[in-house]
Scaffold this motif. Structure first.
Motif, PDB file in Angstrom:
ATOM      1  N   LEU A  77      69.624  32.298  58.503  1.00  0.00           N
ATOM      2  CA  LEU A  77      68.375  31.612  58.187  1.00  0.00           C
ATOM      3  C   LEU A  77      68.501  30.113  58.435  1.00  0.00           C
ATOM      4  O   LEU A  77      67.533  29.441  58.800  1.00  0.00           O
ATOM      5  CB  LEU A  77      67.964  31.851  56.730  1.00  0.00           C
ATOM      6  CG  LEU A  77      67.379  33.221  56.377  1.00  0.00           C
ATOM      7  CD1 LEU A  77      67.082  33.292  54.881  1.00  0.00           C
ATOM      8  CD2 LEU A  77      66.106  33.510  57.179  1.00  0.00           C
ATOM      9  N   THR A  78      69.696  29.585  58.240  1.00  0.00           N
ATOM     10  CA  THR A  78      69.923  28.149  58.401  1.00  0.00           C
ATOM     11  C   THR A  78      70.232  27.740  59.839  1.00  0.00           C
ATOM     12  O   THR A  78      70.375  26.545  60.122  1.00  0.00           O
ATOM     13  CB  THR A  78      71.081  27.691  57.505  1.00  0.00           C
ATOM     14  OG1 THR A  78      72.240  28.484  57.813  1.00  0.00           O
ATOM     15  CG2 THR A  78      70.734  27.852  56.032  1.00  0.00           C
ATOM     16  N   THR A  79      70.339  28.709  60.754  1.00  0.00           N
ATOM     17  CA  THR A  79      70.559  28.386  62.158  1.00  0.00           C
ATOM     18  C   THR A  79      69.424  27.504  62.666  1.00  0.00           C
ATOM     19  O   THR A  79      68.250  27.791  62.431  1.00  0.00           O
ATOM     20  CB  THR A  79      70.643  29.660  63.008  1.00  0.00           C
ATOM     21  OG1 THR A  79      71.724  30.465  62.566  1.00  0.00           O
ATOM     22  CG2 THR A  79      70.844  29.315  64.487  1.00  0.00           C
ATOM     23  N   THR A  80      69.754  26.428  63.342  1.00  0.00           N
ATOM     24  CA  THR A  80      68.701  25.580  63.889  1.00  0.00           C
ATOM     25  C   THR A  80      68.193  26.148  65.202  1.00  0.00           C
ATOM     26  O   THR A  80      68.942  26.755  65.976  1.00  0.00           O
ATOM     27  CB  THR A  80      69.196  24.140  64.127  1.00  0.00           C
ATOM     28  OG1 THR A  80      70.241  24.156  65.111  1.00  0.00           O
ATOM     29  CG2 THR A  80      69.689  23.511  62.828  1.00  0.00           C
ATOM     30  N   ALA A  81      66.896  25.952  65.431  1.00  0.00           N
ATOM     31  CA  ALA A  81      66.311  26.385  66.701  1.00  0.00           C
ATOM     32  C   ALA A  81      66.991  25.695  67.872  1.00  0.00           C
ATOM     33  O   ALA A  81      67.285  26.319  68.901  1.00  0.00           O
ATOM     34  CB  ALA A  81      64.815  26.089  66.702  1.00  0.00           C
TER      35      ALA A  81
END
Length: 334
Positions: A77-81
């Motif tokens: 969920l915390t992965t950046t685009a």
């Protein structure tokens, strides 16, 4: 015929409803009725197993696809685009996360910004619609929109965010987005009548979307991308939508822990008298909602997990579903 069906028939006659209504309680189908025409040129009627475009109802399937990839450990969920997009879409901020995109809290600019009061009967696509057939094709319309606000500042419904999610899913897995949805959602849910169909080659048993103007009806084939992606455009049946809800809450698409995470409220949306989780609207009654409206399309499906009750309305006109869905919500206390 029950009183409910008589009242539905009256509403359908009054509003000129074209589409399908289905109510499931437990294993029983309480109501299943079709109205109007799937093809007005040939007077082909809608049937209860007709396929309809779901417009933004697609976003629930997109969210489930992305969460299933997270559950696999490929993303978080915390992965950046930005860490996945590379050089694509440079105006998407470095701090924007997958969770913010799913929750409509990313603040990114939107290629189809509904806050601008769009007229969905108009021709809104900035490029010829036949050029939007794959998710990668959407880069042409997603680029060039500056941020509206800082990431996670507030809620703002964003169609573009869900196409960005589809791009991220493709890049993270190396698999076309439509194939991901098929394998990770439709196959797991037993949704055999659900697919991203091309609007210019619709198969049998599929309703064409219609727009009314000056007393005549025209199809929506020039109004929407020829093939949908993360923000809309999948076709399905009322029965398959029920299968989606059943599989979702049985933990067959993502685990029950992730189901709980997806329906945990992230935002209050007073203008809609609802809250929003990850891909799903949340009603005060405790019911979960998928909804969508687009040129020649309207859709509403509400599921009460406690009562195992589902109410689904799909229409091949823009104004078709809301009055019927509103009646059912009141009658069923959803």
């Amino acid at each position: 015929m029950t009183d409910g069906e008589l009242e539905l028939d009256a509403i359908g006659a009054e509003t000129g409803f074209s589409g399908v209504v289905r109510v499931d309680r437990g294993d029983a189908v309480e109501i299943e009725k079709a109205y109007g025409l799937a093809d007005r040129s040939y007077d082909i009627p809608n049937e209860v197993d007709s396929r309809f475009a779901l417009a933004s109802g697609t976003k629930g399937l997109t969210a489930l696809t992305v969460v299933s990839i997270i559950e696999d450990g490929t993303l978080e969920l915390t992965t950046t685009a930005r860490s996945v997009l590379g050089q694509d879409l440079p105006l998407v901020g470095d701090e924007v996360t997958i969770e913010q995109l799913l929750a409509h809290r990313s603040g990114i600019g939107d290629y189809l910004d509904e806050d601008l009061g769009l007229d969905f009967d108009d021709y809104l696509m900035p490029v010829p619609v036949h050029e939007l057939a794959s998710t990668e094709d959407y880069l042409a319309v997603l680029d060039g929109h500056p941020p509206k606000f800082a990431p996670d500042e507030r809620f703002a419904y964003c169609n573009g965010a869900y196409v960005v999610l589809a791009l991220i899913a493709e890049l993270a897995t190396g698999t076309p987005f439509q194939e991901l949805v098929q394998a990770r959602v439709c196959d797991r849910a037993g949704m055999s009548d659900t697919a991203f169909l091309r609007s210019d080659e619709l198969p049998a048993r599929t309703a064409r979307g219609y727009i009314e103007g000056d007393g005549t009806w025209r199809t929506n084939v020039f109004h929407l991308p020829v093939r949908g992606s993360g923000d809309g455009g999948i076709y399905s049946t009322a029965a398959d939508v029920r299968s989606l809800w059943t599989a979702f809450f049985a933990g067959r698409i993502v685990s029950n822990d992730w189901v709980a995470e997806m329906i945990r409220p992230r935002s209050e949306v007073p203008s809609d008298s609802r809250r929003y989780g990850l891909g799903f609207w949340l009603r005060a009654s405790g019911a979960i909602l998928l909804t969508g409206m687009d040129a020649g399309v309207s859709f509403s499906s509400t599921h009460d997990p406690q009562a195992n009750l589902t109410s689904t309305v799909i229409s091949n006109t823009f104004h078709g579903a809301p009055p019927v869905a509103s009646y059912l919500h009141g009658r069923l206390s959803l």
